[in-house]
Design an enzyme around this catalytic site. Structure first.
Site, PDB file in Angstrom:
ATOM      1  N   LYS A   1      -0.286   4.104   0.018  1.00  0.00           N
ATOM      2  CA  LYS A   1      -0.713   5.123   0.506  1.00  0.00           C
ATOM      3  C   LYS A   1      -0.153   6.672  -0.349  1.00  0.00           C
ATOM      4  O   LYS A   1      -0.516   6.286  -1.737  1.00  0.00           O
ATOM      5  CB  LYS A   1      -0.320   5.871   2.123  1.00  0.00           C
ATOM      6  CG  LYS A   1      -0.174   4.234   2.975  1.00  0.00           C
ATOM      7  CD  LYS A   1      -0.030   4.541   4.275  1.00  0.00           C
ATOM      8  CE  LYS A   1       0.460   3.115   5.401  1.00  0.00           C
ATOM      9  NZ  LYS A   1       0.176   3.519   6.481  1.00  0.00           N
TER      10      LYS A   1
ATOM     11  N   GLU B   1      -6.604   4.764   8.238  1.00  0.00           N
ATOM     12  CA  GLU B   1      -5.794   6.480   7.937  1.00  0.00           C
ATOM     13  C   GLU B   1      -7.564   6.501   7.403  1.00  0.00           C
ATOM     14  O   GLU B   1      -8.296   7.720   7.659  1.00  0.00           O
ATOM     15  CB  GLU B   1      -5.003   6.572   7.137  1.00  0.00           C
ATOM     16  CG  GLU B   1      -3.381   6.395   7.980  1.00  0.00           C
ATOM     17  CD  GLU B   1      -2.893   5.205   7.002  1.00  0.00           C
ATOM     18  OE1 GLU B   1      -2.560   5.149   5.756  1.00  0.00           O
ATOM     19  OE2 GLU B   1      -1.472   4.621   7.555  1.00  0.00           O
TER      20      GLU B   1
ATOM     21  N   SER C   1       3.527  -2.214  10.301  1.00  0.00           N
ATOM     22  CA  SER C   1       5.604  -2.526  10.218  1.00  0.00           C
ATOM     23  C   SER C   1       5.900  -3.600   9.982  1.00  0.00           C
ATOM     24  O   SER C   1       7.136  -3.824  10.558  1.00  0.00           O
ATOM     25  CB  SER C   1       5.948  -1.736  11.854  1.00  0.00           C
ATOM     26  OG  SER C   1       5.253  -0.644  12.530  1.00  0.00           O
TER      27      SER C   1
ATOM     28  N   GLU D   1      -4.769  -5.292  10.461  1.00  0.00           N
ATOM     29  CA  GLU D   1      -4.169  -4.234  11.202  1.00  0.00           C
ATOM     30  C   GLU D   1      -4.243  -3.498  12.548  1.00  0.00           C
ATOM     31  O   GLU D   1      -5.050  -2.307  12.246  1.00  0.00           O
ATOM     32  CB  GLU D   1      -4.194  -3.145   9.730  1.00  0.00           C
ATOM     33  CG  GLU D   1      -3.150  -3.228   8.443  1.00  0.00           C
ATOM     34  CD  GLU D   1      -2.975  -2.780   7.333  1.00  0.00           C
ATOM     35  OE1 GLU D   1      -2.237  -3.102   6.913  1.00  0.00           O
ATOM     36  OE2 GLU D   1      -3.992  -2.156   7.324  1.00  0.00           O
TER      37      GLU D   1
ATOM     38  N   GLY E   1       2.648   2.028  10.432  1.00  0.00           N
ATOM     39  CA  GLY E   1       3.812   3.586  10.370  1.00  0.00           C
ATOM     40  C   GLY E   1       4.588   3.424  11.579  1.00  0.00           C
ATOM     41  O   GLY E   1       5.069   4.551  11.538  1.00  0.00           O
TER      42      GLY E   1
ATOM     43  N   ASN F   1       0.825  -1.453  -0.155  1.00  0.00           N
ATOM     44  CA  ASN F   1       0.166   0.203  -0.084  1.00  0.00           C
ATOM     45  C   ASN F   1       1.072   0.972  -0.160  1.00  0.00           C
ATOM     46  O   ASN F   1       1.690   1.416   1.263  1.00  0.00           O
ATOM     47  CB  ASN F   1      -0.701   0.079   1.447  1.00  0.00           C
ATOM     48  CG  ASN F   1      -1.596   1.114   1.396  1.00  0.00           C
ATOM     49  OD1 ASN F   1      -2.132   1.673   0.091  1.00  0.00           O
ATOM     50  ND2 ASN F   1      -2.282   1.054   2.771  1.00  0.00           N
TER      51      ASN F   1
ATOM     52  N   HIS G   1      -9.484   1.100   5.376  1.00  0.00           N
ATOM     53  CA  HIS G   1      -8.042   1.441   6.485  1.00  0.00           C
ATOM     54  C   HIS G   1      -8.006   2.257   7.607  1.00  0.00           C
ATOM     55  O   HIS G   1      -9.278   3.007   7.025  1.00  0.00           O
ATOM     56  CB  HIS G   1      -6.679   2.331   5.177  1.00  0.00           C
ATOM     57  CG  HIS G   1      -5.905   2.370   5.250  1.00  0.00           C
ATOM     58  ND1 HIS G   1      -5.103   2.419   6.837  1.00  0.00           N
ATOM     59  CD2 HIS G   1      -4.694   0.962   5.149  1.00  0.00           C
ATOM     60  CE1 HIS G   1      -3.888   2.290   6.694  1.00  0.00           C
ATOM     61  NE2 HIS G   1      -3.305   1.636   5.974  1.00  0.00           N
TER      62      HIS G   1
HETATM   63  C1  PEP Z   1      -0.513  -0.117   5.663  1.00  0.00           C
HETATM   64  O1  PEP Z   1      -0.526   1.347   5.370  1.00  0.00           O
HETATM   65  O2  PEP Z   1      -1.893  -1.082   5.992  1.00  0.00           O
HETATM   66  C2  PEP Z   1       0.714  -0.277   7.073  1.00  0.00           C
HETATM   67  C3  PEP Z   1       0.523  -1.616   7.520  1.00  0.00           C
HETATM   68  O3  PEP Z   1       1.671   0.538   7.466  1.00  0.00           O
HETATM   69  P1  PEP Z   1       2.796   0.178   7.843  1.00  0.00           P
HETATM   70  O4  PEP Z   1       3.235  -1.514   7.263  1.00  0.00           O
HETATM   71  O5  PEP Z   1       3.919   1.108   7.189  1.00  0.00           O
HETATM   72  O6  PEP Z   1       3.028  -0.173   9.021  1.00  0.00           O
END
Ligand code: PEP
Length: 241
Positions: free
Chosen positions: A12, A97, A204, A164, A170, A10, A95
């Site tokens: 983003k 976010e 992450s 997640e 992040g 992703n 997501h």
């Molecule tokens: C995500 O945006 O779905 C995500 C898991 O980000 P990151 O791997 O940077 O934590």
């Protein structure tokens, strides 16, 4: 094996035309006949050009969001049929976010997932608890409610769940292997068709921790944010499968 492993990236709100060389680099860095399905979700402005750049490779493309309607007076929004037209095979919905920045509710996420399925694409439905939820012992309750409210009742074989934990996205923090394993087992137990629905872990994931996370029994792949931005890191995660 009923469920193939998927590694999904992703991007983003990152990337422009200067990043299109990524796709050739990624295709040439993935081990031949990889056991993993590889998906990249760039910003929608790059989708059609990314599809072109991936021709001849097995890399699939997806989008990061969609509108619930298929057309109409929704300035700035993008319908699933448009994403399909651009070459998307998957659409990320819900997501954390988007849930946070756009106040998306479980009900809205479910409607988006249904819109994705109705066009023959596959939704990747994101769920996950906040740190406050986890610290109050409410992680399973919150994730259970998100699952019940966000996942369409039909189409189990065409949808993907991404667990997640919000506090791991992040931040460089990952959930412990025990916590990932127990939450994935919990999620699997709630699914209508547990043997066929893929459950990805996100938060992450990076080259250094991918192998141990992907080896967990109910983990069918990863949704990767930051580490998907370079072909080098992302291919190492794919090659950890
Ligand atoms: C995500 O945006 O779905 C995500 C898991 O980000 P990151 O791997 O940077 O934590």
């Amino acid at each position: 094996m009923l469920r193939k492993t998927m590694i999904a990236g992703n991007w983003k709100m990152n990337g422009d035309a200067s990043n299109l060389s990524y796709f050739k680099e990624l295709a040439s860095s993935i081990v031949p006949n990889s056991a993993a399905d590889v998906l990249v979700c760039p910003p929608v402005t790059l989708l059609a050009r990314a599809v072109e750049a991936c021709q001849g490779s097995s890399i699939q493309l997806g989008a990061q969001d969609c509108h619930v309607a298929q057309s109409g007076a929704h300035t700035g929004d993008i319908a699933v049929s448009m994403l399909k037209d651009a070459g998307a095979a998957y659409v990320i919905v819900g997501h954390s976010e988007r849930r946070a920045d756009h106040a998306e509710t479980n009900e809205m996420v479910q409607c988006k997932a249904e819109a994705v399925l109705s066009q023959g694409l596959k939704p990747i439905i994101c769920i996950g608890e906040t740190l406050a939820d986890r610290e109050s012992g409410l992680a399973q309750e919150v994730v259970g409610a998100q699952l019940a409210g966000s996942v369409p009742k039909e189409g189990a074989d065409n949808l993907v769940i991404a667990y997640e934990p919000v506090w791991a996205i992040g931040t460089g923090l990952t959930a412990s292997l025990d916590d990932i394993a127990s939450m994935h087992a919990f999620i699997r137990a709630q699914l209508a068709e547990p043997e066929i629905t893929q459950i990805l872990y996100g938060g992450s994931v990076k080259p250094g921790n991918a192998a141990e996370i992907l080896a967990l029994q109910d983990v069918d792949g990863a949704l990767v944010g930051g580490a998907s931005l370079t072909a080098d890191n992302f291919s190492m995660i794919v090659n950890a499968v």
